[in-house]
Each structure stands twice: as structure tokens, then as C-alpha cells.
Design a protein around this motif. Structure first.
Motif, PDB file in Angstrom:
ATOM      1  N   ALA A  43       5.409  17.295 -13.018  1.00 45.48           N
ATOM      2  CA  ALA A  43       6.719  17.741 -13.516  1.00 45.48           C
ATOM      3  C   ALA A  43       6.742  17.692 -15.042  1.00 45.48           C
ATOM      4  O   ALA A  43       7.268  18.612 -15.698  1.00 45.48           O
ATOM      5  CB  ALA A  43       7.836  16.886 -12.926  1.00 45.48           C
ATOM      6  N   ASN A  44       6.143  16.629 -15.599  1.00 41.43           N
ATOM      7  CA  ASN A  44       6.081  16.529 -17.083  1.00 41.43           C
ATOM      8  C   ASN A  44       5.219  17.654 -17.650  1.00 41.43           C
ATOM      9  O   ASN A  44       5.553  18.250 -18.669  1.00 41.43           O
ATOM     10  CB  ASN A  44       5.531  15.166 -17.514  1.00 41.43           C
ATOM     11  N   ALA A  45       4.074  17.905 -16.951  1.00 39.24           N
ATOM     12  CA  ALA A  45       3.199  18.985 -17.414  1.00 39.24           C
ATOM     13  C   ALA A  45       3.941  20.328 -17.302  1.00 39.24           C
ATOM     14  O   ALA A  45       3.907  21.170 -18.225  1.00 39.24           O
ATOM     15  CB  ALA A  45       1.908  19.020 -16.622  1.00 39.24           C
ATOM     16  N   ALA A  46       4.627  20.504 -16.143  1.00 38.89           N
ATOM     17  CA  ALA A  46       5.391  21.748 -15.968  1.00 38.89           C
ATOM     18  C   ALA A  46       6.528  21.814 -16.997  1.00 38.89           C
ATOM     19  O   ALA A  46       6.797  22.873 -17.583  1.00 38.89           O
ATOM     20  CB  ALA A  46       5.958  21.827 -14.540  1.00 38.89           C
ATOM     21  N   ASN A  47       7.157  20.653 -17.215  1.00 40.22           N
ATOM     22  CA  ASN A  47       8.233  20.580 -18.214  1.00 40.22           C
ATOM     23  C   ASN A  47       7.693  20.907 -19.593  1.00 40.22           C
ATOM     24  O   ASN A  47       8.309  21.652 -20.361  1.00 40.22           O
ATOM     25  CB  ASN A  47       8.868  19.185 -18.165  1.00 40.22           C
ATOM     26  N   LYS A  48       6.509  20.319 -19.893  1.00 39.53           N
ATOM     27  CA  LYS A  48       5.876  20.588 -21.194  1.00 39.53           C
ATOM     28  C   LYS A  48       5.560  22.075 -21.316  1.00 39.53           C
ATOM     29  O   LYS A  48       5.798  22.694 -22.352  1.00 39.53           O
ATOM     30  CB  LYS A  48       4.602  19.751 -21.307  1.00 39.53           C
TER      31      LYS A  48
ATOM     32  N   GLU B 242       1.998   8.902  -5.759  1.00 31.98           N
ATOM     33  CA  GLU B 242       2.483  10.265  -5.494  1.00 31.98           C
ATOM     34  C   GLU B 242       3.594  10.623  -6.466  1.00 31.98           C
ATOM     35  O   GLU B 242       3.635  11.709  -7.020  1.00 31.98           O
ATOM     36  CB  GLU B 242       2.971  10.356  -4.041  1.00 31.98           C
ATOM     37  N   THR B 243       4.499   9.687  -6.660  1.00 24.63           N
ATOM     38  CA  THR B 243       5.612   9.912  -7.578  1.00 24.63           C
ATOM     39  C   THR B 243       5.085  10.084  -8.993  1.00 24.63           C
ATOM     40  O   THR B 243       5.552  10.956  -9.747  1.00 24.63           O
ATOM     41  CB  THR B 243       6.611   8.739  -7.509  1.00 24.63           C
ATOM     42  N   ASP B 244       4.097   9.253  -9.331  1.00 26.38           N
ATOM     43  CA  ASP B 244       3.496   9.347 -10.666  1.00 26.38           C
ATOM     44  C   ASP B 244       2.817  10.707 -10.849  1.00 26.38           C
ATOM     45  O   ASP B 244       2.957  11.362 -11.881  1.00 26.38           O
ATOM     46  CB  ASP B 244       2.506   8.196 -10.851  1.00 26.38           C
TER      47      ASP B 244
ATOM     48  N   GLU C 299       0.821  -1.202   0.000  1.00 26.52           N
ATOM     49  CA  GLU C 299       0.000   0.000   0.000  1.00 26.52           C
ATOM     50  C   GLU C 299       0.861   1.260   0.000  1.00 26.52           C
ATOM     51  O   GLU C 299       0.577   2.223  -0.698  1.00 26.52           O
ATOM     52  CB  GLU C 299      -0.876   0.008   1.254  1.00 26.52           C
ATOM     53  N   ALA C 300       1.881   1.234   0.820  1.00 26.33           N
ATOM     54  CA  ALA C 300       2.785   2.391   0.905  1.00 26.33           C
ATOM     55  C   ALA C 300       3.511   2.569  -0.411  1.00 26.33           C
ATOM     56  O   ALA C 300       3.708   3.689  -0.892  1.00 26.33           O
ATOM     57  CB  ALA C 300       3.781   2.223   2.049  1.00 26.33           C
ATOM     58  N   VAL C 301       3.886   1.441  -1.032  1.00 29.21           N
ATOM     59  CA  VAL C 301       4.582   1.513  -2.322  1.00 29.21           C
ATOM     60  C   VAL C 301       3.630   2.071  -3.361  1.00 29.21           C
ATOM     61  O   VAL C 301       4.009   2.960  -4.156  1.00 29.21           O
ATOM     62  CB  VAL C 301       5.140   0.128  -2.734  1.00 29.21           C
ATOM     63  N   ASP C 302       2.392   1.556  -3.373  1.00 27.18           N
ATOM     64  CA  ASP C 302       1.419   2.054  -4.359  1.00 27.18           C
ATOM     65  C   ASP C 302       1.135   3.537  -4.127  1.00 27.18           C
ATOM     66  O   ASP C 302       1.047   4.332  -5.080  1.00 27.18           O
ATOM     67  CB  ASP C 302       0.096   1.260  -4.259  1.00 27.18           C
TER      68      ASP C 302
END
Length: 178
Positions: free
Chosen positions: A30-35, A22-24, A14-17
Motif C-alpha cells: 500500500a505504501n509502495a502503491a501510495n508512493k 501479511e499486514t506489513d 505464529e498467527a499473529v506473526d
């Protein structure tokens, strides 16, 4: 880094998911900000290219304006120089023409003066000749007057003698003596 609890056979799913989600999510953000940043970079690059083109256009205009200004200055200097040369030529021409007119006027005045002086000398000579002729005529007049007076005297004498014949003899003798 997320802190995962250890469980049997690895980490707690659960913590990993949750960490994975969260990382996803952070990666997506970050990808949106990068984009977004890449879009901004592309927009800025386009603006930079447009401004670079404008700058080149302005530089070209500046160069053209500088060339036009230099050409105008050269043309103005050339026109000024030509105008000065024309003015100098006209001034010299006018001076030369006025000098020629003055020289001609002086020549004509000198010629006229010479003619007048010659006429004056001629008239003085004529006056001198007339004065000599007048003197001669005065002398002739005086002689004629004397002759007339003598003739009148002789006439009176003759009249007197005609009245007295003895006086004629005396007068004839006197005349022979003078």
C-alpha cells in the motif's frame, strides 16, 4: 481483520506473526502503491502546471493574436477610409479641374464666336460698301458709256458735217433746243 485463536496468555504467536507479516506486506504494498500514486499525482500536477502554463501561454498568444487581428482590422479600415477619402478627393479634384477646363473652353469658344460674329458683321459691311461702290461704278460706267456713245455720235456727226457745212448749222440749232 484477522481471526486470531485464543491461547493462554493471549493470541497464538505464529498467527499473529503471520498476520503481522501479511499486514506489513500489505502495508508495504500500500505504501509502495501510495508512493507510486503520489509520484503519479506529482507528475500529473507537474503536467497540470505545465499544461496550465501552456494554456496561459496559448491564452496570451490568443490575446496577442486577437489584439493583432483587431489592430490589423483597424489599420485596414483606416487604410480603406484613407484610400476612399483620397479617391474622393482625387475624383472631386478631377471633376473640378474638368469643370474649370470646360468652363474655360466654353469661355474661349464664346469669345471666339463673338470675334467671328464681329468679323462677319465687319465683312458684311465691307461687302455692302463694296456692293454700293460697285453700283456707283456701274452707274458711272453706264454714264460714261452713254457719254462715249454720245461722243461717238457727235464724232460721226462732226465727220458728216465736215463733209457738209450746212448740216452743222442745223445740228447746232437742234442742240440748243434740247
Amino acid at each position: 481483520m484477522p481471526d486470531f485463536k485464543r491461547v493462554i496468555r493471549g493470541y497464538e504467536p505464529e498467527a499473529v506473526d503471520q498476520a503481522w507479516a501479511e499486514t506489513d506486506r500489505q502495508l508495504s504494498e500500500a505504501n509502495a502503491a501510495n508512493k507510486e500514486l503520489r509520484l503519479q499525482i506529482n507528475n500529473l500536477r507537474e503536467q497540470n502546471t505545465e499544461w496550465g502554463n501552456r494554456l496561459k501561454s496559448y491564452e496570451t498568444m490568443e490575446s496577442d493574436l486577437r489584439d493583432a487581428l483587431l489592430s490589423a482590422q483597424r489599420a485596414a479600415n483606416q487604410i480603406r477610409e484613407e484610400a476612399n477619402q483620397k479617391a474622393e478627393t482625387l475624383s472631386k479634384s478631377a471633376r473640378d479641374e474638368s469643370d474649370a477646363i470646360i468652363a474655360e473652353a466654353n469661355r474661349l469658344a464664346e469669345e471666339r464666336k463673338t470675334e467671328i460674329e464681329a468679323d462677319l458683321i465687319e465683312k458684311k459691311q465691307e461687302i455692302f460698301k463694296l456692293q454700293e461702290e460697285i453700283q456707283v461704278l456701274i452707274i458711272k460706267r453706264d454714264k460714261l458709256r452713254n457719254l462715249v456713245e454720245k461722243s461717238l455720235q457727235h464724232f460721226e456727226i462732226i465727220q458728216n458735217l465736215l463733209g457738209d457745212p450746212s448740216k452743222i448749222q442745223t445740228l447746232l440749232q437742234q442742240e440748243k433746243g434740247s
